[in-house]
Structures are given as C-alpha cells and as structure tokens.
Design an enzyme around this catalytic site. Structure first.
Site, PDB file in Angstrom:
ATOM      1  N   LYS A   1       0.842  -1.208   0.000  1.00 25.37           N
ATOM      2  CA  LYS A   1       0.000   0.000   0.000  1.00 25.37           C
ATOM      3  C   LYS A   1       0.867   1.244   0.000  1.00 25.37           C
ATOM      4  O   LYS A   1       2.055   1.201   0.368  1.00 25.37           O
ATOM      5  CB  LYS A   1      -0.951   0.025   1.200  1.00 25.37           C
TER       6      LYS A   1
ATOM      7  N   ASP B   1      -2.354  -1.119  10.420  1.00 28.93           N
ATOM      8  CA  ASP B   1      -2.627  -1.164   8.973  1.00 28.93           C
ATOM      9  C   ASP B   1      -3.299  -2.463   8.528  1.00 28.93           C
ATOM     10  O   ASP B   1      -3.727  -2.570   7.388  1.00 28.93           O
ATOM     11  CB  ASP B   1      -1.309  -1.088   8.176  1.00 28.93           C
TER      12      ASP B   1
HETATM   13  O1  C5P Z   1       0.158  -0.530  14.880  1.00 26.01           O
HETATM   14  P1  C5P Z   1       1.583  -0.798  14.543  1.00 26.01           P
HETATM   15  O2  C5P Z   1       2.160  -1.933  15.353  1.00 26.01           O
HETATM   16  O3  C5P Z   1       1.840  -0.953  13.084  1.00 26.01           O
HETATM   17  O4  C5P Z   1       2.396   0.512  14.962  1.00 26.01           O
HETATM   18  C1  C5P Z   1       3.790   0.524  15.138  1.00 26.01           C
HETATM   19  C2  C5P Z   1       4.196   1.746  15.956  1.00 26.01           C
HETATM   20  O5  C5P Z   1       3.945   2.942  15.230  1.00 26.01           O
HETATM   21  C3  C5P Z   1       3.396   1.919  17.250  1.00 26.01           C
HETATM   22  O6  C5P Z   1       3.962   1.198  18.330  1.00 26.01           O
HETATM   23  C4  C5P Z   1       3.460   3.427  17.489  1.00 26.01           C
HETATM   24  O7  C5P Z   1       4.697   3.768  18.076  1.00 26.01           O
HETATM   25  C5  C5P Z   1       3.462   3.985  16.062  1.00 26.01           C
HETATM   26  N1  C5P Z   1       2.098   4.394  15.630  1.00 26.01           N
HETATM   27  C6  C5P Z   1       1.534   5.559  16.141  1.00 26.01           C
HETATM   28  N2  C5P Z   1       0.277   5.930  15.727  1.00 26.01           N
HETATM   29  C7  C5P Z   1      -0.398   5.193  14.820  1.00 26.01           C
HETATM   30  C8  C5P Z   1       0.161   4.018  14.296  1.00 26.01           C
HETATM   31  C9  C5P Z   1       1.427   3.653  14.713  1.00 26.01           C
HETATM   32  O8  C5P Z   1       2.135   6.262  16.966  1.00 26.01           O
HETATM   33  N3  C5P Z   1      -1.607   5.590  14.445  1.00 26.01           N
END
Ligand code: C5P
Length: 294
Positions: free
Chosen positions: A12, A137
């Site tokens: 994506k 995601d």
């Molecule tokens: O959700 P995911 O594990 O992909 O996110 C990885 C990191 O990215 C999270 O631990 C956070 O630090 C950051 N993040 C964030 N806000 C979001 C998505 C991700 O701060 N909306």
C-alpha cells in the site's frame, strides 16, 4: 493429503496521512487515505498437522513468533479453537520496513487464506478485531482499494476508487522503524486538528485529484532525519514525476507520472543510482479481491 493455497499480498501507499494528536494509549490519532498497489509478495500456505511454520527468502524477515503472519495464524487458531497448523512461505518482493505495509499485508493475506484452508466460519467483526490487534494497517488489507483510515488507522471505510496507472516506488535501501517516524512528529496540537480533519475529507471528495495533492505529516520530520530520502524525492521530481511523496513512515517515496515512458525512464535512472525502484499501478478493490487468490 493436505491442501495448499497461493495468495498475493499487496503493498500500500498513503495518499494522505494527517496525524492529529497523540492519544492516551500512545498511538497517534490519524486520518489517512490508503491505496493498494500492484507490487505484491507471493504467499504459499499449506496445511500441517498442528505446527505453525514461517519460511521466507529474505533474511531480514523474522521467521519466529514475532513474524506478523505467524502471529496472525496463531491468533486465528486461538480464537477459532482449531487445532490445524500451517506452513506459510513468503516470497518477499515488498521492501521491509519501507512504509509499504508489507508485514501488515502478509498478516491480512494469511488470515484470508487460512480461513479458506482451515475451512473456518468467522464473523466479519471478529476478523476485523483480530486484524486490528495485529497492527494498525492490517484491517485495511482485508478490503484493499482506496480507503479512509481513522483512529490509529485500524478503522477503515471504503472510498471511491482512485485511478492511477503510472506510479514509481523508490526505496533508498534502508528501513525506517514506524515507531521512530511517529516519535519525530513535533507539530501536533489538538487545536490544529480541527483544520486538519476537513483536509482529508475534502481530498476524498476530489478523489481523482488525490495523486497530485497527496501529503503526509510524517514526511517533513523523517526527511529531516534521513536526507537521503529527501534526495530520492528530489530525483523523482527532476526525472519527470508530477508529484512525489514519502509513503507511510518511509523510507519509500512514490512518484506520480503521466505515462509509462517517463516512468520507465525514471525507473532505469534511479536503479543506476543503486536504489530499489519498481513501477506499479493503483489496484482497485475489485482487482484486489479478484486477484488475491488467483
Ligand atoms: O500498529 P503498529 O504496530 O503498526 O504501529 C507501530 C508503531 O507505530 C506503534 O507502536 C506506534 O509507536 C506507532 N504508531 C503511532 N500511531 C499510529 C500508528 C502507529 O504512533 N496511528
């Protein structure tokens, strides 16, 4: 005789990414427009008696229980109570930690494939909950096409499809950890949020224009920390891209081109610099679902 499935796991990009404020749970509240693109990993999933096993041709991808596809399989097994196992083979084409959602896509494609392979009946809402618990995601990759993401990105709404035939993805060859990218955000205030929210919604209304007005709040802080990404963006623009933007948390930059000749010329030039470069097109929801299990 155990059965097996082949699945495409698409990458994506983000047409917009507005980070509104940091929430109490540490995540950032987002308004983003996701777009699936034709670059994809190939997944082969085979049923095993009870073990979950991940195999990948890219040494940077973990094969243990920290792998998102592994996590997806074990969570699905736990939630549905099945005792079946799976061998998940990932042929990596999507660069790793590149802002292209590769790991999240692998997790979602694994969920969709295992539902078939294990012949599971699962409530849609439950499936979305599992996906959201794996990563922000992941739910997007259950629907694909063009979609609005809100919350931490996990709440997704299908949008009118954006058509974009000539995109060039370019990666300088290093990864940017998602958490680091978000930590670099500095211009967040909740008072700004009021003016940021309508931007994405307005952009969604003028959907056909999105490729040329794409923007990403993570871009400025990440480019400041990694000048090489800024250089990639500049090169894309000087090689004829109408617009160029970092995808997600980087380091991949996408360029929007008018035609395949200019995009192809830019692709070969950028490869000469040693960058990974790949031409793709925006994949709409229909193509996404028609080809995922081709
Ligand atoms: O959700 P995911 O594990 O992909 O996110 C990885 C990191 O990215 C999270 O631990 C956070 O630090 C950051 N993040 C964030 N806000 C979001 C998505 C991700 O701060 N909306």
């Amino acid at each position: 005789m155990y059965r097996s499935f082949q699945a495409r796991s698409f990458a994506k990009i983000n047409w917009t990414l507005d980070a509104l404020f940091k929430r109490d749970d540490g995540y950032h509240e987002l308004r983003t427009i996701y777009q699936s693109v034709s670059l994809h990993d190939e997944l082969r999933l085979g049923e095993t008696r009870n073990a979950i096993e991940v195999i990948c041709d890219d040494p940077r991808v973990p094969r243990d229980e920290t792998n998102l596809a592994f996590k997806a399989a074990s969570l699905l097994r736990k939630v549905t109570g099945t005792s079946k196992g799976a061998r998940i083979e990932i042929e990596k084409r999507i660069p790793v930690a590149a802002g292209l959602g590769g790991g999240s896509s692998n997790a979602a494609a694994t969920l969709l494939a295992l539902i078939r392979l294990w012949e599971i009946v699962i409530d849609e809402a439950e499936l979305i909950r599992i996906a959201a618990s794996l990563g922000s995601d992941v739910p997007f990759f259950l629907i694909g096409g063009t979609a609005l993401g809100v919350g931490r990105g996990e709440e997704v709404y299908p949008l009118e499809q954006v058509r974009c035939e000539h995109l060039l993805l370019v990666n300088p060859g290093f990864g940017v950890p998602t958490r680091d990218a978000y930590e670099k955000l500095s211009r967040l205030t909740s008072s700004e949020a009021a003016s940021i929210i309508p931007f994405t919604l307005l952009a969604a209304k003028g959907i056909s224009e999105l490729p040329l007005v794409a923007r990403n709040d993570l871009e400025a802080p990440v480019l400041a920390a990694y000048p090489e990404i800024a250089e990639v963006k500049q090169r894309l623009l000087s090689l004829g891209a109408k617009h160029a933007l970092m995808s997600g948390s980087g380091a991949t930059v996408f360029g929007v081109f008018d035609n395949s000749e200019i995009a192809g010329g830019a692709e070969s030039e950028l490869r000469k610099f040693g960058y990974w470069a790949e031409r793709v097109h925006a994949v709409d929801r229909q193509e996404y679902h028609a080809t995922i299990f081709q």
